[in-house]
Write an enzyme that holds these catalytic residues in place. Structure first.
Site, PDB file in Angstrom:
ATOM      1  N   HIS A   1      31.666  51.590 -12.984  1.00 15.54           N
ATOM      2  CA  HIS A   1      32.019  50.326 -12.350  1.00 15.54           C
ATOM      3  C   HIS A   1      33.536  50.151 -12.218  1.00 15.54           C
ATOM      4  O   HIS A   1      34.284  50.675 -13.027  1.00 15.54           O
ATOM      5  CB  HIS A   1      31.471  49.159 -13.178  1.00 15.54           C
ATOM      6  CG  HIS A   1      29.998  49.246 -13.401  1.00 15.54           C
ATOM      7  ND1 HIS A   1      29.406  48.777 -14.537  1.00 15.54           N
ATOM      8  CD2 HIS A   1      29.003  49.762 -12.651  1.00 15.54           C
ATOM      9  CE1 HIS A   1      28.103  48.974 -14.473  1.00 15.54           C
ATOM     10  NE2 HIS A   1      27.828  49.584 -13.345  1.00 15.54           N
TER      11      HIS A   1
ATOM     12  N   LYS B   1      40.735  47.945 -18.160  1.00 19.32           N
ATOM     13  CA  LYS B   1      39.902  47.630 -19.319  1.00 19.32           C
ATOM     14  C   LYS B   1      40.334  48.443 -20.534  1.00 19.32           C
ATOM     15  O   LYS B   1      40.615  49.632 -20.426  1.00 19.32           O
ATOM     16  CB  LYS B   1      38.433  47.946 -19.040  1.00 19.32           C
ATOM     17  CG  LYS B   1      37.777  47.028 -18.038  1.00 19.32           C
ATOM     18  CD  LYS B   1      36.309  47.379 -17.868  1.00 19.32           C
ATOM     19  CE  LYS B   1      35.663  46.481 -16.831  1.00 19.32           C
ATOM     20  NZ  LYS B   1      34.268  46.858 -16.591  1.00 19.32           N
TER      21      LYS B   1
ATOM     22  N   TYR C   1      35.123  44.981 -24.263  1.00 18.02           N
ATOM     23  CA  TYR C   1      36.281  45.385 -23.487  1.00 18.02           C
ATOM     24  C   TYR C   1      37.112  44.184 -23.078  1.00 18.02           C
ATOM     25  O   TYR C   1      36.600  43.150 -22.698  1.00 18.02           O
ATOM     26  CB  TYR C   1      35.936  46.247 -22.271  1.00 18.02           C
ATOM     27  CG  TYR C   1      34.596  46.048 -21.635  1.00 18.02           C
ATOM     28  CD1 TYR C   1      34.471  45.350 -20.453  1.00 18.02           C
ATOM     29  CD2 TYR C   1      33.451  46.606 -22.198  1.00 18.02           C
ATOM     30  CE1 TYR C   1      33.244  45.193 -19.847  1.00 18.02           C
ATOM     31  CE2 TYR C   1      32.220  46.453 -21.601  1.00 18.02           C
ATOM     32  CZ  TYR C   1      32.116  45.739 -20.427  1.00 18.02           C
ATOM     33  OH  TYR C   1      30.887  45.567 -19.833  1.00 18.02           O
TER      34      TYR C   1
ATOM     35  N   ASP D   1      23.068  50.873 -10.403  1.00 17.09           N
ATOM     36  CA  ASP D   1      23.712  52.132 -10.754  1.00 17.09           C
ATOM     37  C   ASP D   1      22.978  53.341 -10.179  1.00 17.09           C
ATOM     38  O   ASP D   1      23.599  54.362  -9.887  1.00 17.09           O
ATOM     39  CB  ASP D   1      23.847  52.265 -12.272  1.00 17.09           C
ATOM     40  CG  ASP D   1      24.863  51.288 -12.854  1.00 17.09           C
ATOM     41  OD1 ASP D   1      25.679  50.743 -12.080  1.00 17.09           O
ATOM     42  OD2 ASP D   1      24.837  51.069 -14.071  1.00 17.09           O
TER      43      ASP D   1
END
Length: 188
Positions: free
Chosen positions: A63, A72, A132, A168
């Site tokens: 992603h 991140k 994250y 996904d």
């Protein structure tokens, strides 16, 4: 507190390991400290924290978000997971290259991948929790993904039959991403 910062073969992608103090009561560690990160040239402003829990063999990713750009700092707070980042910056000498790190609650490894990287993970333990810190606020209008098993990237996932979301399963290839106008946000 000290942090070990390991540069990788992919520019701007870092593996960070904080110092851990243990005794018979447990442990203490700082997972982020602005002054220490700034010493390493990481002047970051984190604006959102995320926390997910997944079962064994779940694979989430790859992603990314382009507007606002989102970097991140990923870490595992329960269990063990394989954290992955892929350079999707068109024109980068490491475009399409990836790095994977086995991170766990025991080793405390963190992966920092700035904007311009697609990120994902797969769970190796019975379950895992991944947290994250993000440098951008989530926007569903400017986020996407790259196919987890795109042969052009060739990630060596340690899970043979991953459990995937529908999103996904049908993500675009890296080649498709590089042709989209949005890819200019990450031009190298």
């Amino acid at each position: 507190m000290e942090f070990s910062i390991e540069k990788t073969e992919i520019r701007d992608l870092l593996i960070i390991t904080p110092e851990i103090f243990k005794d018979d009561r447990g442990f203490f560690t700082e997972t982020y400290r602005k002054d220490k990160f700034t010493e390493f040239g990481l002047s970051l402003e984190f604006v959102q924290d995320n926390h997910s829990k997944s079962a064994r063999n779940v694979l989430r990713g790859l992603h990314f978000q382009w507007e606002p750009p989102m970097g991140k700092l990923m870490r595992v707070t329960q269990g063990t997971a394989f954290l992955v980042a892929v350079d999707i910056r068109v024109g980068s000498p490491t475009f399409g290259k990836w790095k994977g790190v086995e991170a766990s609650v025991e080793n405390r490894k963190q992966v920092y991948a700035p904007a311009g990287f697609a990120r994902g993970f797969c769970v190796l333990s019975e379950s895992a929790e991944i947290q994250y810190k993000c440098t951008g606020i989530y926007s569903n209008k400017a986020e996407s993904g790259v196919l987890w098993n795109d042969p052009a990237i060739g990630i060596e996932w340690p899970v043979k039959e991953p459990i995937l979301s529908k999103k996904d399963e049908v993500a675009q290839t890296l080649a498709d991403w590089s042709k989209k106008p949005e890819s200019r946000f990450f031009a190298y």
